[in-house]
Enzyme design. Structure first.
Site, PDB file in Angstrom:
ATOM      1  N   LYS A  32     -16.325  -6.416   4.043  1.00 20.92           N
ATOM      2  CA  LYS A  32     -16.201  -4.965   4.348  1.00 20.92           C
ATOM      3  C   LYS A  32     -16.372  -4.153   3.150  1.00 20.92           C
ATOM      4  O   LYS A  32     -15.524  -4.113   2.262  1.00 20.92           O
ATOM      5  CB  LYS A  32     -14.731  -4.743   5.026  1.00 20.92           C
ATOM      6  N   ASP A  59     -17.792   0.042   6.556  1.00 20.62           N
ATOM      7  CA  ASP A  59     -16.538   0.999   7.137  1.00 20.62           C
ATOM      8  C   ASP A  59     -16.440   2.174   6.620  1.00 20.62           C
ATOM      9  O   ASP A  59     -15.558   2.507   5.917  1.00 20.62           O
ATOM     10  CB  ASP A  59     -15.352   0.400   6.754  1.00 20.62           C
ATOM     11  N   LYS A  61     -16.428   5.159   9.060  1.00 21.34           N
ATOM     12  CA  LYS A  61     -15.844   5.823  10.093  1.00 21.34           C
ATOM     13  C   LYS A  61     -16.225   7.255  10.378  1.00 21.34           C
ATOM     14  O   LYS A  61     -15.866   8.330  10.034  1.00 21.34           O
ATOM     15  CB  LYS A  61     -14.265   5.989   9.715  1.00 21.34           C
ATOM     16  N   ASP A  64     -18.569  13.489  13.324  1.00 21.11           N
ATOM     17  CA  ASP A  64     -19.386  14.876  13.085  1.00 21.11           C
ATOM     18  C   ASP A  64     -19.982  15.306  14.369  1.00 21.11           C
ATOM     19  O   ASP A  64     -19.725  14.662  15.228  1.00 21.11           O
ATOM     20  CB  ASP A  64     -20.286  14.631  11.873  1.00 21.11           C
ATOM     21  N   THR A 119      -4.316   3.206  12.335  1.00 23.48           N
ATOM     22  CA  THR A 119      -2.509   2.871  12.454  1.00 23.48           C
ATOM     23  C   THR A 119      -1.801   3.553  11.539  1.00 23.48           C
ATOM     24  O   THR A 119      -0.457   3.246  11.733  1.00 23.48           O
ATOM     25  CB  THR A 119      -2.743   1.243  12.007  1.00 23.48           C
ATOM     26  N   ARG A 211      -5.753  -6.783   0.499  1.00 19.14           N
ATOM     27  CA  ARG A 211      -4.894  -7.554  -0.256  1.00 19.14           C
ATOM     28  C   ARG A 211      -4.137  -8.872  -0.251  1.00 19.14           C
ATOM     29  O   ARG A 211      -4.119  -9.709  -1.374  1.00 19.14           O
ATOM     30  CB  ARG A 211      -3.882  -6.603  -0.597  1.00 19.14           C
TER      31      ARG A 211
HETATM   32  O1  C5P Z   1      -5.152  -4.816   1.965  1.00 18.63           O
HETATM   33  P1  C5P Z   1      -5.015  -4.497   3.539  1.00 18.63           P
HETATM   34  O2  C5P Z   1      -5.079  -6.060   4.136  1.00 18.63           O
HETATM   35  O3  C5P Z   1      -3.987  -3.818   4.128  1.00 18.63           O
HETATM   36  O4  C5P Z   1      -6.507  -4.087   3.694  1.00 18.63           O
HETATM   37  C1  C5P Z   1      -6.685  -3.590   5.193  1.00 18.63           C
HETATM   38  C2  C5P Z   1      -7.950  -2.934   5.432  1.00 18.63           C
HETATM   39  O5  C5P Z   1      -8.253  -2.505   6.547  1.00 18.63           O
HETATM   40  C3  C5P Z   1      -8.296  -1.729   4.567  1.00 18.63           C
HETATM   41  O6  C5P Z   1      -9.429  -1.767   3.826  1.00 18.63           O
HETATM   42  C4  C5P Z   1      -7.867  -0.611   5.264  1.00 18.63           C
HETATM   43  O7  C5P Z   1      -8.402   0.560   4.843  1.00 18.63           O
HETATM   44  C5  C5P Z   1      -8.669  -1.082   6.479  1.00 18.63           C
HETATM   45  N1  C5P Z   1      -7.893  -0.419   7.892  1.00 18.63           N
HETATM   46  C6  C5P Z   1      -6.766  -0.769   8.173  1.00 18.63           C
HETATM   47  N2  C5P Z   1      -6.015   0.046   9.089  1.00 18.63           N
HETATM   48  C7  C5P Z   1      -6.867   0.493   9.999  1.00 18.63           C
HETATM   49  C8  C5P Z   1      -8.302   0.909   9.820  1.00 18.63           C
HETATM   50  C9  C5P Z   1      -8.659   0.105   8.412  1.00 18.63           C
HETATM   51  O8  C5P Z   1      -5.652  -1.001   7.432  1.00 18.63           O
HETATM   52  N3  C5P Z   1      -6.519   1.167  11.358  1.00 18.63           N
END
Ligand code: C5P
Length: 232
Positions: A32, A59, A61, A64, A119, A211
């Site tokens: 991603k 990604d 998003k 507009d 979220t 992460r």
């Molecule tokens: O590091 P981590 O596993 O928390 O990363 C989750 C990824 O998913 C990040 O790139 C974050 O921006 C994305 N994301 C999220 N919640 C959302 C939409 C996207 O955590 N509702």
């Protein structure tokens, strides 16, 4: 629908991204590319990662007016990504325009999925800041339903919502779920999390993992662990 693990490459440079991807000798994980990396490096990062043989979820998003989204999606479609997204809050008309823009002359297009409510938005902020006074779970399902009516392929949602989205929009409507953590790992700033195995159980089609893989001591082993729990 092939289940897959998507690695969130949340890096601020191509150098860091390639140093990370170089660890995966022989494997080509689905990656991603989010705003941070795309704004740092531009379209060339998409082309380079694609050239290395990875599938890409771009990604960005989009949100507009319909005409702007349509034209921007046409540009993104030429990057030959596998999946991209927009905010369902942009309305059904905007989502329909996005599909038009994304569709190539030969009729093919990347998967297009919608963000419902982020979220990071909770009931209180939705009511106070956005003046939306319905239960957040209903708002998420309504936006998912709109996305389906507009012809989109699925939504980004919490793994906790994936089962309900499939009930409402059908089992082929794709659910892409971030907020995944190992049972013995740190949850960091994510609030509502699930393990890869639980996400599989509840019917997520793709999990997005950042992460727990990118910051792991052994990222390849962490990725394999996700694949083993989620895909097998
Ligand atoms: O590091 P981590 O596993 O928390 O990363 C989750 C990824 O998913 C990040 O790139 C974050 O921006 C994305 N994301 C999220 N919640 C959302 C939409 C996207 O955590 N509702």
């Amino acid at each position: 629908m092939g289940k897959d693990v998507i690695i969130a490459c949340d890096f601020d440079s191509a150098e860091k991204t390639f140093a990370f991807l170089d660890k995966f000798t022989g494997r080509k994980p689905f990656v991603k590319i989010g705003m941070e990396l795309y704004y740092a490096e531009g379209p060339s990062i998409v082309k380079e990662i694609k050239k290395r043989g990875h599938k890409i979820f771009l990604d960005l998003k989009l949100h507009d007016i319909p005409n702007t989204v349509k034209k921007s999606m046409a540009v993104l479609s030429r990057l030959d990504v596998d999946m991209t997204n927009l905010h369902a809050a942009g309305t059904c008309r905007m989502m329909e325009a996005a599909i038009e823009g994304l569709t190539r002359p030969d009729g093919t297009r990347p998967l297009l999925i919608a963000v419902t409510q982020l979220t990071s938005t909770d009931q209180e902020s939705m009511e106070k800041d956005l003046w939306i006074e319905k239960p957040i779970a209903d708002v998420v399902m309504h936006y998912a339903h709109n996305a389906k009516l507009a012809g989109l392929d699925g939504v980004v949602c919490s793994p906790l919502e994936a089962g309900k989205v499939h009930e409402t929009c059908g089992k082929d409507f794709v659910t892409v779920t971030p907020g995944v953590r190992f049972a013995d790992g740190d949850i960091g700033d994510q609030k509502r999390v699930m393990t890869p195995a639980q996400a599989k159980e509840i019917g997520s089609d793709y999990i997005v993992v950042g992460r727990p893989i990118t910051a792991a001591e052994d990222p390849v082993a962490a990725y394999e662990r996700c694949v083993n729990e989620f895909c097998d």
